[in-house]
Structure formats: C-alpha cells, structure tokens
Scaffold this active site. Sequence first.
Site, PDB file in Angstrom:
ATOM      1  N   HIS A  39      76.135 -13.438  84.791  1.00 31.28           N
ATOM      2  CA  HIS A  39      74.476 -13.121  85.064  1.00 31.28           C
ATOM      3  C   HIS A  39      74.302 -11.738  85.622  1.00 31.28           C
ATOM      4  O   HIS A  39      73.434 -10.846  85.337  1.00 31.28           O
ATOM      5  CB  HIS A  39      74.050 -14.015  86.143  1.00 31.28           C
ATOM      6  CG  HIS A  39      73.926 -15.442  85.617  1.00 31.28           C
ATOM      7  ND1 HIS A  39      74.669 -16.599  86.014  1.00 31.28           N
ATOM      8  CD2 HIS A  39      72.911 -15.989  84.788  1.00 31.28           C
ATOM      9  CE1 HIS A  39      74.133 -17.554  85.562  1.00 31.28           C
ATOM     10  NE2 HIS A  39      73.330 -17.387  84.583  1.00 31.28           N
ATOM     11  N   GLY A 152      72.552 -14.231  76.891  1.00 32.28           N
ATOM     12  CA  GLY A 152      73.798 -14.017  76.698  1.00 32.28           C
ATOM     13  C   GLY A 152      74.079 -14.533  75.332  1.00 32.28           C
ATOM     14  O   GLY A 152      73.671 -15.669  74.800  1.00 32.28           O
ATOM     15  N   SER A 191      77.801 -21.847  84.548  1.00 35.65           N
ATOM     16  CA  SER A 191      77.622 -22.424  85.765  1.00 35.65           C
ATOM     17  C   SER A 191      78.355 -23.837  85.852  1.00 35.65           C
ATOM     18  O   SER A 191      78.603 -24.280  86.710  1.00 35.65           O
ATOM     19  CB  SER A 191      76.117 -22.531  85.991  1.00 35.65           C
ATOM     20  OG  SER A 191      75.669 -21.435  85.910  1.00 35.65           O
TER      21      SER A 191
END
Length: 233
Positions: A39, A152, A191
């Site tokens: 991020h 992304g 994540s």
Amino acid sequence: MSKAAGRVKILTTIADAQTQSRAKRRVLVPTMGALHKAHDELIRVAREAAGEDGEVAVSIFVNPLQFEPGSDYNLYPRPEKADEEFCRSAGVDLLFRPSADEVYATDRSTFVEETSLSTTLEGKSRPGHFRGVCTVVAKLFNILAPDAAVFGEKDFQQLAVIRRMVRDLNFKIDIIAVPTVREKDGLACSSRNQYLNTEERKQASVLHKALQAVANSGKKSASEIVTVAGVDQ
Ligand code: PAF
C-alpha cells in the site's frame, strides 16, 4: 515526489466526502485496510500522479459485497489505529473510512456487474466477487470523484475488470497500475498473508519460485513448463 507525514483528514460519511473542498487533482487509492508495504507503494505512485498541488485520498472499506458466503469477512483484519497512523506517516491527505451501513442501504437493489472478464479464473471460484468489487469501486468513484485511481497488479483480473468497467461506464478516471510488491522470499504482499502459519507461509513462496523458474527457462510447451515448475501431474 514525496510528502512529509502530516495531518490526514478523516471522513466517515458520504455527505462529508461529497461536500469536501478539494485540490485540483485527486488520486484515489481504494483499499480494504490492514495496510502494508505494498500500500505504501500504491500511495507513493498516487502522490507522484497527484503532483505538487494535488491530493492523495485513501479509502478503507472492508466491502461485504465482495466476500462470498462463508468466507473471511468477519475475520478480515481491521487495525483502525495502525491504519490511521500508516496514512499519516505516508503523507495521505484524505482518509475515507465509512461503515458498511453508510455505504449500503438495507434495501439496495442496484449493482454494477462486468459480465465477460469476471466469469473466468477467480470469478469462477468466487461467484459474486467481481460484482461486489465493481459495485463498491463505482460507488467510491461517485463519492470521491477522483481524477485517477491506483490499483495493484497483484489482483490482475480485478485490474482488468475495473479498466473494462471504467471504459464501459465512461468514468473520466485514469486507472494507474502498480507492479506487485513482494516479500523477500517472493510472496506477494497481501493483508491475508497474516492468516498463514509458518509452514503455510513457506509453502506459499513456492508458487512464485516455480513461476520464476518457468519464465527464466524460456520453455514454451506445456509438458516442459510443468517439468520446470516441478508440478506433479
Ligand atoms: O483490492 C482491494 O483491496 C479491493 O478489492 C478494493 C479494490 C479496495 C475494492 O473493495
């Protein structure tokens, strides 16, 4: 181009987000939070795209619509304070962090669905996933009205589906793709990596190693590729 850590404006309601005064150019980084070094790279690229006078907006929203029944919606990490601090030190200007009730009316009946690219690969094993992604991304585009948005390449199919949606629905928003950021052992940063135990974490890095070996081998036939990748048939 970088921006020193500073004050990040935090908004939680759509009304506030839509009446917010804004810089000339706004670049959005849509996320589901649990922010990590990939991020950071998305935010860095957003900052570059926003320019000196522009602003970087990050949205954090764990979107219930893109989780299939029985998946990890309740489990998904939501480290609010750490994410806030992350945005602050990354120099983010605006953090939009609405609740699920704020985003979705209980009697909602309108969805955005891409019906071609979404039907293969991940779309096959996760029915409704890309409909959820397109619906929330379209809503975020309407709420925050960015000039550009950053995604992304890790979620390559998602990127293709969003590009298609932007083209088909005439959103006047540039979609900027950012190469996958990886851990030292090659595993793509995600994540969800924190779900893995030590053994699973070790196994997961094999995928990237196998793909690298295939790419470096120059082999073209399916049987040779399978051999180089060390896949049992
Ligand atoms: O890639 C993600 O984190 C999510 O799918 C997105 C684009 C933020 C939509 O919820």
